[in-house]
Design a protein around this motif. Structure first.
Motif, PDB file in Angstrom:
ATOM      1  N   VAL A  47     -41.735  -3.390   3.194  1.00 50.05           N
ATOM      2  CA  VAL A  47     -40.817  -2.706   2.565  1.00 50.05           C
ATOM      3  C   VAL A  47     -40.899  -3.521   1.343  1.00 50.05           C
ATOM      4  N   ALA A  48     -39.780  -4.615   1.027  1.00 50.29           N
ATOM      5  CA  ALA A  48     -39.538  -4.888   0.286  1.00 50.29           C
ATOM      6  C   ALA A  48     -39.818  -6.495  -0.029  1.00 50.29           C
ATOM      7  N   ALA A  49     -39.941  -7.424  -0.721  1.00 57.69           N
ATOM      8  CA  ALA A  49     -39.554  -9.008  -0.784  1.00 57.69           C
ATOM      9  C   ALA A  49     -38.716  -9.370  -1.980  1.00 57.69           C
ATOM     10  N   ILE A  50     -38.121 -10.585  -1.781  1.00 58.86           N
ATOM     11  CA  ILE A  50     -38.258 -11.039  -3.350  1.00 58.86           C
ATOM     12  C   ILE A  50     -38.292 -12.792  -3.368  1.00 58.86           C
ATOM     13  N   ARG A  51     -38.503 -13.696  -4.388  1.00 59.93           N
ATOM     14  CA  ARG A  51     -38.435 -14.842  -4.414  1.00 59.93           C
ATOM     15  C   ARG A  51     -37.865 -15.698  -4.270  1.00 59.93           C
ATOM     16  N   TRP A  52     -37.486 -16.992  -5.298  1.00 65.09           N
ATOM     17  CA  TRP A  52     -36.147 -17.438  -5.395  1.00 65.09           C
ATOM     18  C   TRP A  52     -36.322 -17.145  -6.703  1.00 65.09           C
ATOM     19  N   SER A  53     -37.223 -17.054  -7.388  1.00 68.97           N
ATOM     20  CA  SER A  53     -36.750 -16.477  -8.899  1.00 68.97           C
ATOM     21  C   SER A  53     -36.104 -15.072  -8.837  1.00 68.97           C
ATOM     22  N   SER A  54     -36.184 -14.431  -8.043  1.00 64.78           N
ATOM     23  CA  SER A  54     -35.461 -13.254  -8.030  1.00 64.78           C
ATOM     24  C   SER A  54     -37.012 -11.766  -8.631  1.00 64.78           C
ATOM     25  N   SER A  61     -44.243   3.293  -0.978  1.00 67.68           N
ATOM     26  CA  SER A  61     -43.074   4.080  -0.216  1.00 67.68           C
ATOM     27  C   SER A  61     -41.971   4.070  -0.757  1.00 67.68           C
ATOM     28  N   VAL A  62     -41.267   3.401  -0.605  1.00 66.24           N
ATOM     29  CA  VAL A  62     -39.593   2.849  -1.042  1.00 66.24           C
ATOM     30  C   VAL A  62     -39.156   2.649  -2.824  1.00 66.24           C
ATOM     31  N   LYS A  63     -40.202   2.138  -3.694  1.00 66.29           N
ATOM     32  CA  LYS A  63     -39.936   2.013  -4.936  1.00 66.29           C
ATOM     33  C   LYS A  63     -39.395   3.053  -5.789  1.00 66.29           C
ATOM     34  N   ILE A  68     -33.826  -4.872  -3.329  1.00 66.31           N
ATOM     35  CA  ILE A  68     -33.451  -5.821  -2.959  1.00 66.31           C
ATOM     36  C   ILE A  68     -32.717  -7.033  -3.676  1.00 66.31           C
ATOM     37  N   SER A  69     -32.111  -7.727  -2.840  1.00 63.96           N
ATOM     38  CA  SER A  69     -30.959  -8.478  -4.062  1.00 63.96           C
ATOM     39  C   SER A  69     -30.998  -9.901  -2.825  1.00 63.96           C
ATOM     40  N   ARG A  70     -30.980 -10.933  -3.131  1.00 65.52           N
ATOM     41  CA  ARG A  70     -30.335 -12.066  -3.210  1.00 65.52           C
ATOM     42  C   ARG A  70     -29.147 -12.908  -3.770  1.00 65.52           C
ATOM     43  N   ASP A  71     -28.195 -13.282  -2.286  1.00 72.70           N
ATOM     44  CA  ASP A  71     -26.822 -14.381  -2.976  1.00 72.70           C
ATOM     45  C   ASP A  71     -27.882 -15.672  -2.254  1.00 72.70           C
ATOM     46  N   ASN A  72     -27.834 -16.529  -3.435  1.00 71.77           N
ATOM     47  CA  ASN A  72     -28.201 -18.032  -2.603  1.00 71.77           C
ATOM     48  C   ASN A  72     -27.080 -18.882  -2.070  1.00 71.77           C
ATOM     49  N   TYR A  78     -29.885  -9.061   1.008  1.00 69.87           N
ATOM     50  CA  TYR A  78     -29.998  -7.125   0.998  1.00 69.87           C
ATOM     51  C   TYR A  78     -31.023  -6.286   0.855  1.00 69.87           C
ATOM     52  N   LEU A  79     -30.441  -5.307   1.616  1.00 69.49           N
ATOM     53  CA  LEU A  79     -31.536  -4.191   0.993  1.00 69.49           C
ATOM     54  C   LEU A  79     -30.534  -3.001   0.832  1.00 69.49           C
ATOM     55  N   GLU A  80     -30.592  -2.744  -0.601  1.00 70.66           N
ATOM     56  CA  GLU A  80     -30.210  -0.782  -0.441  1.00 70.66           C
ATOM     57  C   GLU A  80     -30.585   0.081  -0.355  1.00 70.66           C
ATOM     58  N   MET A  81     -30.478   0.948   0.353  1.00 74.95           N
ATOM     59  CA  MET A  81     -31.725   2.184   0.282  1.00 74.95           C
ATOM     60  C   MET A  81     -30.828   3.633   0.366  1.00 74.95           C
ATOM     61  N   ASN A  82     -31.277   3.859  -0.514  1.00 73.72           N
ATOM     62  CA  ASN A  82     -30.802   5.698  -1.858  1.00 73.72           C
ATOM     63  C   ASN A  82     -32.369   6.316  -0.835  1.00 73.72           C
ATOM     64  N   SER A  83     -31.878   8.222  -1.242  1.00 70.98           N
ATOM     65  CA  SER A  83     -32.290   9.078  -0.412  1.00 70.98           C
ATOM     66  C   SER A  83     -33.139   9.043  -0.214  1.00 70.98           C
ATOM     67  N   LEU A  84     -32.405   8.850   0.840  1.00 68.55           N
ATOM     68  CA  LEU A  84     -33.124   8.534   2.227  1.00 68.55           C
ATOM     69  C   LEU A  84     -34.208   9.586   2.916  1.00 68.55           C
ATOM     70  N   GLU A  85     -34.894   9.551   3.385  1.00 66.92           N
ATOM     71  CA  GLU A  85     -36.067  10.491   4.116  1.00 66.92           C
ATOM     72  C   GLU A  85     -35.798  10.351   5.867  1.00 66.92           C
ATOM     73  N   SER A  86     -36.353  10.874   6.544  1.00 67.01           N
ATOM     74  CA  SER A  86     -36.765  10.940   7.753  1.00 67.01           C
ATOM     75  C   SER A  86     -37.622   9.767   8.307  1.00 67.01           C
TER      76      SER A  86
END
Length: 123
Positions: A47-54, A61-63, A68-72, A78-86
């Motif tokens: 679905v998504a990934a995030i490096r230490w550099s952000s 399909s989700v772009k 995706i975000s992170r709080d070190n 986190y994964l913020e999901m908007n406009s969700l589809e079935s």
């Protein structure tokens, strides 16, 4: 090592959800964090990934809908999901690994996996 995902639930199509994954037992800031999902009868997919550099990566399909975000400091991704589809209905898993670019979208890029949280999108 523990990855504890939460935030799943039932939402109507077009709605939003925010998933969280709290990590422990390893140096969080050194790891790539990813989200995968598995729908009934289908294989687990990136679905998504995030490096230490952000730097972030998304499945096509989700772009534009998911972020995706992170709080070190909190060892949390986190994964913020908007406009969700079935079609987004699935169990969502967070994962951690020392992925290189060629493996960041594959299971092989990740060493640790959480237990999953169910997201159900009703149409």
């Amino acid at each position: 090592v523990q990855l504890q995902a939460s935030g799943g639930g039932l939402v109507q199509a077009g709605g939003s959800l925010r998933l969280s994954c709290v990590a422990s037992g390893f140096t969080f800031s050194n790891y790539v964090m990813g989200w995968f999902r598995q729908a009934p009868g289908k294989e687990r997919e990136f679905v998504a990934a995030i490096r230490w550099s952000s730097t972030t990566y998304y499945a096509d399909s989700v772009k534009g809908r998911f972020t995706i975000s992170r709080d070190n400091a909190l060892n949390t991704v986190y994964l913020e999901m908007n406009s969700l589809e079935s079609e987004d209905t699935a169990v969502y898993y967070c994962a951690a690994g020392r992925s290189i670019v060629s493996t960041i979208r594959t299971h092989q890029g990740y060493n640790y996996w959480g237990q999953g949280t169910l997201v159900t999108v009703s149409s």
